[in-house]
Design an enzyme around this catalytic site. Structure first.
Site, short mmCIF file in Angstrom:
data_model
loop_
_atom_site.label_atom_id
_atom_site.label_comp_id
_atom_site.label_asym_id
_atom_site.label_seq_id
_atom_site.Cartn_x
_atom_site.Cartn_y
_atom_site.Cartn_z
N CYS A 113 -7.28 39.98 15.95
CA CYS A 113 -5.97 40.00 16.63
C CYS A 113 -5.03 41.05 16.07
O CYS A 113 -4.02 41.37 16.71
CB CYS A 113 -5.32 38.63 16.55
SG CYS A 113 -6.37 37.33 17.21
N HIS A 252 2.03 39.18 18.09
CA HIS A 252 0.76 38.75 18.67
C HIS A 252 0.98 37.37 19.29
O HIS A 252 1.63 36.51 18.69
CB HIS A 252 -0.32 38.70 17.58
CG HIS A 252 -1.55 37.97 18.01
ND1 HIS A 252 -2.23 38.32 19.16
CD2 HIS A 252 -2.21 36.92 17.48
CE1 HIS A 252 -3.26 37.50 19.30
NE2 HIS A 252 -3.27 36.65 18.30
N ASN A 282 -4.13 33.59 24.34
CA ASN A 282 -4.37 34.51 23.23
C ASN A 282 -5.41 35.55 23.66
O ASN A 282 -6.57 35.20 23.89
CB ASN A 282 -4.87 33.69 22.03
CG ASN A 282 -5.12 34.54 20.80
OD1 ASN A 282 -5.17 35.77 20.87
ND2 ASN A 282 -5.28 33.89 19.66
#
Ligand code: UT7
Length: 325
Positions: A113, A252, A282
């Site tokens: 990520c 994020h 996500n």
């Protein structure tokens, strides 16, 4: 010194929308549980013609159009991804071929990520060395292909998509100011995904398909909040700044509860934080560039704004980055 600045942004999302109501039909869960624990309401799922490199290429084309730069002018393509459709060649090489960036060299970057943040830092180092360089940095994922759709702990969280930025130096002082990046490989077991076959089949009696995303959610949650808070506070302190100097934070997008906790600890006004986790879930390395493109196209970023980025993901990898727009 010339730093990497953003000349154009783009994003590309798969057409198919998977809702919490859809997930109620697939695993034992509820819209109420997903919304209250994660803030996620929908996510996009890649289908035919929407593999990682194709989403990446479409996002790149939009970023090039905004930057008014042709694909042939690009010197370097970096794709941050943990879900390339092939291990070799790289996703970046497929993008190069797809968009016709004939003079670029191209490679992938795996920092889960945090991939896009690491990529921004990398691009900045290239541009410090060669300010006229034009870099296409993309975050692209097809996580739905690597999710165990029987595991309610993870399948509700992830989605697919791609975002891109064209980077070069600018004369007006815009660009990356500094970054604060970290990794801790000792904690890898808390969030990981094997290669489809990570052992030589001749050497093992049974191939166990462990190629799904595996996560210890509670542990990741705790580490994520603390680590991003420290990475941000350290970076701001280094530059004598406070959160009130930040026009927009683009974090994020993993879980709204993580972001709310982080924002509270930083004492930041909620309206100065860009959120789209409710719509996309996500998307790992793609989440920051998708959010940058949305915020940019919605007019939420203005020339001269001080932007703060932060991320946390598998590895563990995490960090923060400051940029003047
Ligand atoms: O990009 C970085 C990568 N990942 C993350 O940042 C994710 C970080 N972690 C999280 O977002 C959260 O930990 C989750 C959303 C994954 C889970 O939330 P939680 O509040 O930590 O829940 P939990 O794992 O402690 O589970 C609580 C209960 C459990 O039941 P019992 O043991 O209390 O009976 C789970 O089995 O909720 C259950 N549960 C579910 N129930 C309904 C777990 N998943 C689901 C589900 N629907 N989808």
């Amino acid at each position: 010194m010339k730093h990497a600045a953003v000349l154009g942004t783009g994003s590309s999302m798969p057409k198919r929308v998977l809702t919490n109501a859809d997930l109620e039909q697939m695993v034992e869960t509820s819209d109420e549980w997903i919304t209250s624990r994660t803030g996620i309401q929908t996510r996009r799922i890649a289908g035919e013609g929407e593999q990682t490199h194709l989403l990446a290429a479409r996002a790149a084309e939009k970023a090039l159009l905004m930057a008014k730069i042709s694909a042939e002018e690009i010197d370097l393509i970096v794709v941050a991804t943990i879900t390339p459709h092939k291990i070799m060649p790289s996703c970046a090489c497929f993008v190069q071929s797809e968009i016709g960036a004939t003079k670029a060299f191209a490679f992938d970057l795996n920092a889960a990520c945090s991939g896009f943040l690491y990529g921004l830092d990398l691009a900045d180092k290239y541009i410090l060395n060669r300010p006229d360089m034009k870099i296409l940095l993309i975050g692209a994922e097809n996580l739905s292909a690597r999710v165990n759709w029987k595991d309610r702990n993870t399948c509700i969280l992830f989605g697919d998509g791609a975002g891109a930025c064209v980077l070069s130096s600018k004369k007006d002082g815009a660009g990356i100011i500094d970054s604060n990046l970290f990794s801790d490989g000792t904690l890898w077991q808390l969030l990981h995904m094997d290669s489809p076959q990570s052992l030589n089949p001749d050497l093992v009696e049974e191939i166990i398909d462990d190629s799904y995303i595996l996560m210890s959610g509670k542990d990741v949650f705790k580490h994520a909040v603390r680590a991003m808070e420290d990475a941000i506070k350290g970076l701001l302190k280094r530059h004598g700044l406070s959160t009130s100097d930040i026009a927009l934070m683009i974090p994020h997008q993993a879980n709204i509860r993580i972001l709310n906790k982080l924002v509270n600890r930083l004492g930041m006004p909620q309206e100065n934080v860009y959120i789209n986790v409710d719509r996309y879930g996500n998307t790992s390395a793609a989440s920051i560039p998708i959010a940058i493109d949305e915020a940019n196209r919605q007019g939420k970023i203005n020339k001269g704004d001080l932007l703060l980025f932060c991320s946390f993901g598998g590895g563990f990898t995490w960090g923060s980055l400051l940029m003047q727009w």
